[in-house]
Design an enzyme around this catalytic site. Structure first.
Site, PDB file in Angstrom:
ATOM      1  N   GLY A   9       0.810  -1.138  -0.032  1.00 60.84           N
ATOM      2  CA  GLY A   9       0.122   0.028   0.160  1.00 60.84           C
ATOM      3  C   GLY A   9       0.895   0.941  -0.038  1.00 60.84           C
ATOM      4  O   GLY A   9       1.550   1.572   0.991  1.00 60.84           O
ATOM      5  N   ASN A  12      -1.235   7.084   1.249  1.00 60.69           N
ATOM      6  CA  ASN A  12      -0.644   8.077   2.342  1.00 60.69           C
ATOM      7  C   ASN A  12       0.049   7.463   3.584  1.00 60.69           C
ATOM      8  O   ASN A  12       1.088   7.969   3.782  1.00 60.69           O
ATOM      9  CB  ASN A  12      -2.079   9.093   2.735  1.00 60.69           C
ATOM     10  CG  ASN A  12      -2.268  10.036   1.964  1.00 60.69           C
ATOM     11  OD1 ASN A  12      -1.621  10.413   0.905  1.00 60.69           O
ATOM     12  ND2 ASN A  12      -3.576  10.331   1.862  1.00 60.69           N
ATOM     13  N   VAL A 118      -1.721  -2.360   9.519  1.00 54.63           N
ATOM     14  CA  VAL A 118      -1.913  -1.065   9.703  1.00 54.63           C
ATOM     15  C   VAL A 118      -3.583  -0.722   8.994  1.00 54.63           C
ATOM     16  O   VAL A 118      -4.122   0.193   9.792  1.00 54.63           O
ATOM     17  CB  VAL A 118      -0.931   0.107   9.396  1.00 54.63           C
ATOM     18  CG1 VAL A 118      -1.336   1.609   9.360  1.00 54.63           C
ATOM     19  CG2 VAL A 118       0.344  -0.268   9.664  1.00 54.63           C
ATOM     20  N   SER A 119      -3.981  -1.499   8.246  1.00 55.64           N
ATOM     21  CA  SER A 119      -5.132  -1.363   7.616  1.00 55.64           C
ATOM     22  C   SER A 119      -6.506  -1.326   8.693  1.00 55.64           C
ATOM     23  O   SER A 119      -6.351  -2.436   9.549  1.00 55.64           O
ATOM     24  CB  SER A 119      -5.171  -2.368   6.599  1.00 55.64           C
ATOM     25  OG  SER A 119      -4.439  -2.457   5.726  1.00 55.64           O
ATOM     26  N   ARG A 151      -1.558  10.410  20.302  1.00 58.71           N
ATOM     27  CA  ARG A 151      -2.677  11.310  20.427  1.00 58.71           C
ATOM     28  C   ARG A 151      -3.160  11.935  21.991  1.00 58.71           C
ATOM     29  O   ARG A 151      -3.194  13.122  22.057  1.00 58.71           O
ATOM     30  CB  ARG A 151      -3.999  10.721  19.594  1.00 58.71           C
ATOM     31  CG  ARG A 151      -3.925  10.583  18.182  1.00 58.71           C
ATOM     32  CD  ARG A 151      -5.330  10.361  17.423  1.00 58.71           C
ATOM     33  NE  ARG A 151      -4.969  10.255  15.839  1.00 58.71           N
ATOM     34  CZ  ARG A 151      -5.398   9.399  15.090  1.00 58.71           C
ATOM     35  NH1 ARG A 151      -6.172   8.688  15.351  1.00 58.71           N
ATOM     36  NH2 ARG A 151      -5.115   9.709  13.664  1.00 58.71           N
ATOM     37  N   HIS A 175      -9.037  -0.504  18.471  1.00 58.94           N
ATOM     38  CA  HIS A 175      -8.724   0.914  18.117  1.00 58.94           C
ATOM     39  C   HIS A 175     -10.151   1.364  17.130  1.00 58.94           C
ATOM     40  O   HIS A 175     -10.479   0.983  16.344  1.00 58.94           O
ATOM     41  CB  HIS A 175      -7.721   0.754  16.732  1.00 58.94           C
ATOM     42  CG  HIS A 175      -7.228   2.039  16.203  1.00 58.94           C
ATOM     43  ND1 HIS A 175      -7.058   2.961  16.858  1.00 58.94           N
ATOM     44  CD2 HIS A 175      -7.189   2.235  14.641  1.00 58.94           C
ATOM     45  CE1 HIS A 175      -6.457   3.961  15.983  1.00 58.94           C
ATOM     46  NE2 HIS A 175      -7.068   3.573  14.691  1.00 58.94           N
TER      47      HIS A 175
HETATM   48  N1  APR Z   1      -2.872  -4.540  -2.988  1.00 60.07           N
HETATM   49  C1  APR Z   1      -1.977  -3.404  -2.682  1.00 60.07           C
HETATM   50  N2  APR Z   1      -2.280  -2.562  -2.555  1.00 60.07           N
HETATM   51  C2  APR Z   1      -3.456  -2.029  -2.613  1.00 60.07           C
HETATM   52  C3  APR Z   1      -4.619  -2.973  -2.630  1.00 60.07           C
HETATM   53  C4  APR Z   1      -4.106  -4.428  -2.948  1.00 60.07           C
HETATM   54  N3  APR Z   1      -5.162  -5.594  -3.100  1.00 60.07           N
HETATM   55  N4  APR Z   1      -5.779  -2.591  -2.588  1.00 60.07           N
HETATM   56  C5  APR Z   1      -5.707  -1.223  -2.262  1.00 60.07           C
HETATM   57  N5  APR Z   1      -4.229  -1.008  -2.373  1.00 60.07           N
HETATM   58  C6  APR Z   1      -3.551   0.274  -2.312  1.00 60.07           C
HETATM   59  C7  APR Z   1      -4.259   1.599  -2.904  1.00 60.07           C
HETATM   60  O1  APR Z   1      -4.104   1.415  -4.372  1.00 60.07           O
HETATM   61  C8  APR Z   1      -3.759   2.640  -2.212  1.00 60.07           C
HETATM   62  O2  APR Z   1      -2.737   3.327  -2.831  1.00 60.07           O
HETATM   63  O3  APR Z   1      -3.566   0.694  -0.985  1.00 60.07           O
HETATM   64  C9  APR Z   1      -3.316   2.147  -0.630  1.00 60.07           C
HETATM   65  C10 APR Z   1      -3.829   2.509   0.366  1.00 60.07           C
HETATM   66  O4  APR Z   1      -3.773   4.353   0.364  1.00 60.07           O
HETATM   67  P1  APR Z   1      -4.736   5.078   0.658  1.00 60.07           P
HETATM   68  O5  APR Z   1      -5.887   5.357  -0.051  1.00 60.07           O
HETATM   69  O6  APR Z   1      -4.028   6.521   0.432  1.00 60.07           O
HETATM   70  O7  APR Z   1      -5.232   4.906   2.091  1.00 60.07           O
HETATM   71  P2  APR Z   1      -4.209   5.385   3.531  1.00 60.07           P
HETATM   72  O8  APR Z   1      -4.452   6.757   4.036  1.00 60.07           O
HETATM   73  O9  APR Z   1      -2.652   5.382   3.451  1.00 60.07           O
HETATM   74  O10 APR Z   1      -4.838   4.352   4.529  1.00 60.07           O
HETATM   75  C11 APR Z   1      -4.507   2.977   4.386  1.00 60.07           C
HETATM   76  O11 APR Z   1      -4.615   2.457   6.730  1.00 60.07           O
HETATM   77  O12 APR Z   1      -4.896   3.870   8.393  1.00 60.07           O
HETATM   78  C12 APR Z   1      -5.339   2.777   7.687  1.00 60.07           C
HETATM   79  O13 APR Z   1      -7.575   3.616   7.690  1.00 60.07           O
HETATM   80  C13 APR Z   1      -6.429   3.289   6.860  1.00 60.07           C
HETATM   81  O14 APR Z   1      -7.276   1.048   6.057  1.00 60.07           O
HETATM   82  C14 APR Z   1      -6.444   2.327   5.644  1.00 60.07           C
HETATM   83  C15 APR Z   1      -4.995   2.192   5.649  1.00 60.07           C
END
Ligand code: APR
Length: 308
Positions: A9, A12, A118-119, A151, A175
């Site tokens: 991922g 962000n 983290v997700s 926080r 969480h």
């Molecule tokens: N394999 C790889 N990457 C993936 C997949 C997958 N199957 N599905 C989605 N992604 C990628 C997306 O393409 C995206 O770039 O995961 C990334 C998620 O990034 P953001 O949308 O910017 O989300 P972010 O703010 O990084 O949060 C990610 O962490 O804090 C938690 O709740 C939040 O679950 C979320 C995760």
């Protein structure tokens, strides 16, 4: 040989975690995402910052898990983030499917790695990763408590106008809105905050902490918090890679600790080279324990939905 941390991922949270890890020169970093070009572009951009930062961490991006082979740690941030009005729990099914895709590939490429999940919804996703991976609980740890307590520490420091370095805070539980900040064990320069902050103010700081994620989502409108979540992740990575034996609040698979069995819940964990090296059990009051059990109940509901 340098340590290797892969981050799945490159959004962000993932890319910013790569930033903290590389800027502290903790390891070489591999960013992986399904989006073509995103991990490659962000990784190259970060590499080009290294001469300025005077760091020799290599950062590469890929759409392929081959690049992650034999990672020491794999951080999983893949998923969709929370949108305004959306609870962490709404994310459950979508992110569970993503977790099924990611964890299988990660474990095949790095069978000896330690997973940091983290997700969101965090505790349920950590449980999913644990079950899918077949790793022992020492090697599957969820990131949440470090963020929640950071926080709480921020709000305590702001309230008392003291250095954040003076503030330690203790947060237990899942969480989410049911997290359990423990003021009795939260201190400023060793003084319990219950001696320093009146009860009604403390209550509002605790509420703000429990809603810390939603407060940021409301501002950002698109997307959720990422600087503090990624910094928290980097602290866990550092504790493991440097075998610091650091006690941090993390989501861990409980097997009877705190009277909870077969469930990921946030508890104080000692992190070192083997991953989760010890769960620290502290005595809770009846009220604190009731809050923790309620929080665990909320996690259990999610886990039941996805059948983990
Ligand atoms: N394999 C790889 N990457 C993936 C997949 C997958 N199957 N599905 C989605 N992604 C990628 C997306 O393409 C995206 O770039 O995961 C990334 C998620 O990034 P953001 O949308 O910017 O989300 P972010 O703010 O990084 O949060 C990610 O962490 O804090 C938690 O709740 C939040 O679950 C979320 C995760």
């Amino acid at each position: 040989m340098r340590k290797k941390v892969s981050i799945i991922g490159a959004g962000n949270v993932g890319a910013t975690a790569a930033h903290w890890i590389a800027s502290k020169e903790l390891a070489d970093v591999v960013l992986v995402d399904i989006a073509e070009g995103i991990p490659q572009g962000k990784a190259l951009d970060l590499m080009e910052a290294m001469p300025i930062e005077k760091r020799d961490s290599h950062v590469v991006g890929s759409n392929d898990y081959d690049a992650t082979a034999n990672s020491d740690i794999v951080v999983i941030t893949a998923g969709i983030p929370r949108k305004p009005g959306m609870s962490r729990d709404d994310l459950l099914n979508t992110n569970y499917k993503i977790m099924q895709d990611v964890v299988g590939k990660v474990t095949a490429a790095s069978p000896n790695s330690i997973l940091i999940v983290v997700s969101n919804p965090l505790d349920a996703m950590a449980q999913a990763a644990y079950k899918i991976s077949g790793f022992n609980r020492e090697r599957v740890i969820g990131m949440a408590g470090v963020l929640d307590s950071a926080r709480f520490r921020t709000f305590i420091a702001m309230e008392l106008n003291v250095s954040v370095e003076n503030v330690t805070a203790f947060v237990l539980g899942g969480h989410g809105d049911t997290m359990v900040p423990l003021p009795r064990y939260s201190t400023v320069a060793g003084i319990p905050i219950t001696e320093l902050i009146p009860e009604d103010r403390l209550k509002s700081l605790i509420e703000r902490t429990a809603n810390g994620g939603a407060e940021i989502v409301k501002f950002l409108k698109t997307g959720s918090a990422y600087y503090a979540p990624s910094a928290a992740t980097a602290e866990m990575v550092e504790a493991i890679l440097k075998d610091k034996k650091k006690i941090l609040p993390c989501a861990a698979y409980l097997e009877g600790e705190y009277g909870i069995n077969g469930l990921y819940v946030g508890v104080p964990c000692k992190l070192g080279t083997r991953g989760l090296e010890q769960i620290i059990e502290i005595k809770l009051t009846a009220e604190e324990n009731a809050s923790l059990q309620k929080s665990a109940g909320a996690v259990r509901e999610l886990v039941n939905v996805i059948g983990c």
